[in-house]
Scaffold this motif. Structure first.
Motif, PDB file in Angstrom:
ATOM      1  N   LYS A 140      85.608  40.537   3.466  1.00 37.44           N
ATOM      2  CA  LYS A 140      86.206  40.293   2.154  1.00 37.44           C
ATOM      3  C   LYS A 140      85.668  41.278   1.127  1.00 37.44           C
ATOM      4  O   LYS A 140      86.421  41.838   0.318  1.00 37.44           O
ATOM      5  CB  LYS A 140      85.914  38.857   1.703  1.00 37.44           C
ATOM      6  N   SER A 168      87.814  44.358  -0.851  1.00 36.00           N
ATOM      7  CA  SER A 168      87.905  44.373  -2.312  1.00 36.00           C
ATOM      8  C   SER A 168      87.375  45.676  -2.914  1.00 36.00           C
ATOM      9  O   SER A 168      87.565  45.930  -4.103  1.00 36.00           O
ATOM     10  CB  SER A 168      87.105  43.202  -2.900  1.00 36.00           C
ATOM     11  N   LYS A 221      92.487  33.961   6.456  1.00 36.59           N
ATOM     12  CA  LYS A 221      93.384  33.223   5.571  1.00 36.59           C
ATOM     13  C   LYS A 221      92.958  31.765   5.441  1.00 36.59           C
ATOM     14  O   LYS A 221      93.066  31.172   4.350  1.00 36.59           O
ATOM     15  CB  LYS A 221      94.816  33.306   6.091  1.00 36.59           C
ATOM     16  N   PHE A 265      89.892  31.978   2.901  1.00 36.41           N
ATOM     17  CA  PHE A 265      90.062  32.507   1.548  1.00 36.41           C
ATOM     18  C   PHE A 265      91.444  32.248   0.948  1.00 36.41           C
ATOM     19  O   PHE A 265      91.688  32.594  -0.202  1.00 36.41           O
ATOM     20  CB  PHE A 265      89.761  34.014   1.531  1.00 36.41           C
ATOM     21  N   ALA A 285      94.285  33.578   1.621  1.00 29.81           N
ATOM     22  CA  ALA A 285      95.150  34.757   1.579  1.00 29.81           C
ATOM     23  C   ALA A 285      94.887  35.585   2.824  1.00 29.81           C
ATOM     24  O   ALA A 285      93.776  35.570   3.366  1.00 29.81           O
ATOM     25  CB  ALA A 285      94.886  35.585   0.330  1.00 29.81           C
ATOM     26  N   GLU A 294      96.884  40.594   1.802  1.00 32.04           N
ATOM     27  CA  GLU A 294      97.097  40.015   0.467  1.00 32.04           C
ATOM     28  C   GLU A 294      95.831  40.096  -0.364  1.00 32.04           C
ATOM     29  O   GLU A 294      95.879  40.364  -1.569  1.00 32.04           O
ATOM     30  CB  GLU A 294      97.548  38.560   0.608  1.00 32.04           C
ATOM     31  N   TRP A 295      94.692  39.852   0.273  1.00 37.03           N
ATOM     32  CA  TRP A 295      93.425  39.920  -0.459  1.00 37.03           C
ATOM     33  C   TRP A 295      93.162  41.345  -0.952  1.00 37.03           C
ATOM     34  O   TRP A 295      92.717  41.548  -2.079  1.00 37.03           O
ATOM     35  CB  TRP A 295      92.280  39.462   0.431  1.00 37.03           C
ATOM     36  N   ARG A 296      93.436  42.325  -0.105  1.00 38.95           N
ATOM     37  CA  ARG A 296      93.215  43.724  -0.497  1.00 38.95           C
ATOM     38  C   ARG A 296      94.096  44.094  -1.693  1.00 38.95           C
ATOM     39  O   ARG A 296      93.644  44.794  -2.598  1.00 38.95           O
ATOM     40  CB  ARG A 296      93.512  44.646   0.679  1.00 38.95           C
ATOM     41  N   PRO A 324      92.784  40.989  -4.891  1.00 36.71           N
ATOM     42  CA  PRO A 324      91.533  40.262  -4.681  1.00 36.71           C
ATOM     43  C   PRO A 324      91.312  39.210  -5.750  1.00 36.71           C
ATOM     44  O   PRO A 324      91.554  39.450  -6.928  1.00 36.71           O
ATOM     45  CB  PRO A 324      90.465  41.359  -4.729  1.00 36.71           C
TER      46      PRO A 324
END
Length: 276
Positions: free
Chosen positions: A227, A231, A260, A263, A265, A269-271, A274
């Motif tokens: 994660k 980010s 997912k 977190f 996502a 999607e997180w990238r 964030p």
């Protein structure tokens, strides 16, 4: 009673504060707080007294102390003193060392090499952390937590005849081995236990006392590092699979699914967005 201003929503918030206390002012008695964090206070001038758990620590320049805001504590100041305070979530320290309740209100002094190193690093970091990008700041704060944990483990080692201290020291060594071998897809309970000289069953008992398991702890730590890298703009050119495999995952579909779940996502999607 305030401790200055936090300079960022990070793993640890940093405070710089200076207190002036009239001679007639009462001692600061602070009841249980609802936030689950601890404070690491670095003395920079003057004298500060911390009382907690039946212990008293007197802290001056070049020394630091930790106290737990979820239990009552008392502070005493001289007429003029200054300090830098790190607010650290309890869970981040416990991930590294386990229980540290026996070290609250203990003076960590500059005449011990590890404690001096931790003090100097934290103080220097407090002066520069606002001048680096958030991803770099997070990495610096992780290093600071590691140094504090090492200083704690060194103190615990001195009390190794006491079973609770001995277990805490072994837990720290076990977690430290895990954290330094996360990138190894072959990391196992057997390898970790053998590296620190205990049986796999005892290693499992140590983790169970922390209400986790070896597998769960490894997975959580790997996910947290993935994660973080997703980010970080410095890793924007790396494929998601490269990041996952670099932290010990060997099945991209499995990684995406548990990421997912944890977190909320997907890694992609997180990238792109964030959570803040």
């Amino acid at each position: 009673m305030g401790f200055g201003f936090a300079i960022g929503d990070r793993a640890c918030d940093v405070y710089a504060s200076r207190f002036l206390r009239p001679a007639s002012a009462p001692h600061a008695r602070i009841a249980r707080a609802s936030e689950d964090f601890v404070l690491v206070t670095l003395g920079t001038s003057g004298v500060n007294g911390v009382f907690q758990d039946g212990r008293e620590a007197v802290v001056s320049a070049g020394q630091f102390v930790i106290y737990d805001t979820t239990r009552p504590y008392e502070l005493r100041f001289d007429n003029s003193f200054s300090q830098t305070i790190f607010q650290m979530p309890r869970k981040l320290l416990q991930q590294r060392i386990g229980s540290f309740d026996t070290l609250t209100a203990t003076t960590f002094s500059g005449d011990r090499p590890l404690e001096r190193l931790a003090y100097d690093f934290l103080l220097g970091m407090s002066k520069t952390i606002d001048h680096v990008d958030p991803a770099t700041a997070t990495r610096l704060l992780d290093q600071g937590l590691d140094l504090v944990a090492m200083a704690f483990a060194d103190r615990m080692h001195e009390h190794s005849p006491d079973q609770s201290f001995h277990r805490s020291a072994l837990l720290y060594r076990l977690k430290n081995y895990i954290l330094t071998h996360l990138s190894d897809p072959e990391l196992s309970m057997q390898h970790a236990a053998a590296a620190i000289g205990i049986s796999p069953r005892y290693a499992s008992d140590l983790m169970a006392a922390e209400q986790t398991s070896f597998r769960s702890y490894v997975q959580t730590q790997r996910l947290e590092r993935c994660k973080r890298d997703l980010s970080d703009p410095a890793h924007a050119a790396r494929h998601i699979s490269d990041i996952a495999f670099a932290w010990g995952f060997n099945d991209l579909a499995h990684f995406s699914r548990i990421f997912k779940q944890r977190f909320g996502a997907s890694p992609r999607e997180w990238r792109e967005h964030p959570a803040q």
